[in-house]
Design a protein around this motif. Sequence first.
Motif, PDB file in Angstrom:
ATOM      1  N   ARG A  16       1.751  -1.600  41.935  1.00 17.10           N
ATOM      2  CA  ARG A  16       3.054  -1.025  41.585  1.00 17.10           C
ATOM      3  C   ARG A  16       3.924  -0.903  42.837  1.00 17.10           C
ATOM      4  O   ARG A  16       5.103  -1.269  42.827  1.00 17.10           O
ATOM      5  CB  ARG A  16       2.855   0.346  40.932  1.00 17.10           C
ATOM      6  N   ARG A  19       5.113  -4.375  44.009  1.00 18.87           N
ATOM      7  CA  ARG A  19       6.207  -4.896  43.174  1.00 18.87           C
ATOM      8  C   ARG A  19       7.548  -4.333  43.619  1.00 18.87           C
ATOM      9  O   ARG A  19       8.569  -4.998  43.533  1.00 18.87           O
ATOM     10  CB  ARG A  19       5.986  -4.526  41.703  1.00 18.87           C
ATOM     11  N   SER A  66      12.373 -11.898  39.270  1.00 17.72           N
ATOM     12  CA  SER A  66      11.265 -10.959  39.145  1.00 17.72           C
ATOM     13  C   SER A  66      11.212 -10.024  40.335  1.00 17.72           C
ATOM     14  O   SER A  66      12.223  -9.765  40.980  1.00 17.72           O
ATOM     15  CB  SER A  66       9.943 -11.707  38.972  1.00 17.72           C
ATOM     16  N   ASN A  67       9.993  -9.569  40.655  1.00 19.46           N
ATOM     17  CA  ASN A  67       9.765  -8.564  41.694  1.00 19.46           C
ATOM     18  C   ASN A  67       9.241  -9.183  42.992  1.00 19.46           C
ATOM     19  O   ASN A  67       9.129 -10.400  43.111  1.00 19.46           O
ATOM     20  CB  ASN A  67       8.786  -7.510  41.157  1.00 19.46           C
ATOM     21  N   ILE A  69       6.225  -9.204  44.410  1.00 22.00           N
ATOM     22  CA  ILE A  69       4.973  -9.978  44.316  1.00 22.00           C
ATOM     23  C   ILE A  69       5.279 -11.377  43.795  1.00 22.00           C
ATOM     24  O   ILE A  69       4.831 -12.378  44.362  1.00 22.00           O
ATOM     25  CB  ILE A  69       3.938  -9.295  43.398  1.00 22.00           C
ATOM     26  N   ASP A  70       6.038 -11.452  42.714  1.00 20.53           N
ATOM     27  CA  ASP A  70       6.338 -12.761  42.114  1.00 20.53           C
ATOM     28  C   ASP A  70       7.164 -13.641  43.046  1.00 20.53           C
ATOM     29  O   ASP A  70       7.048 -14.859  42.993  1.00 20.53           O
ATOM     30  CB  ASP A  70       7.045 -12.591  40.769  1.00 20.53           C
TER      31      ASP A  70
END
Length: 90
Positions: A16, A19, A66-67, A69-70
Amino acid sequence: MTTRSPQPRWSRDQIRAARLAPLVPLLQKRSLQLVPQEAGNFRLPAFPGLIVKDSYWRWPQRNLASNAIDFHVQVLGLSFHEAMRQITSA
């Protein structure tokens, strides 16, 4: 034969937090050029059309967004575990 070390198990809290990691300092650490735009957005000349803001990115030409991580996985081509290592070591 090489023996691979086991991949670490990441907690939900670690994932979390990763991200939501701010992308600008992570990308600066990788020496990627960031060009400031209006409203706190940044453009990355190395990836034409890609815009970064806070922990979020979007690349309209490729229909991707996206975030943090992505970003590391989909844009930079890292594995999930490599992405987590890069983000959490910052």
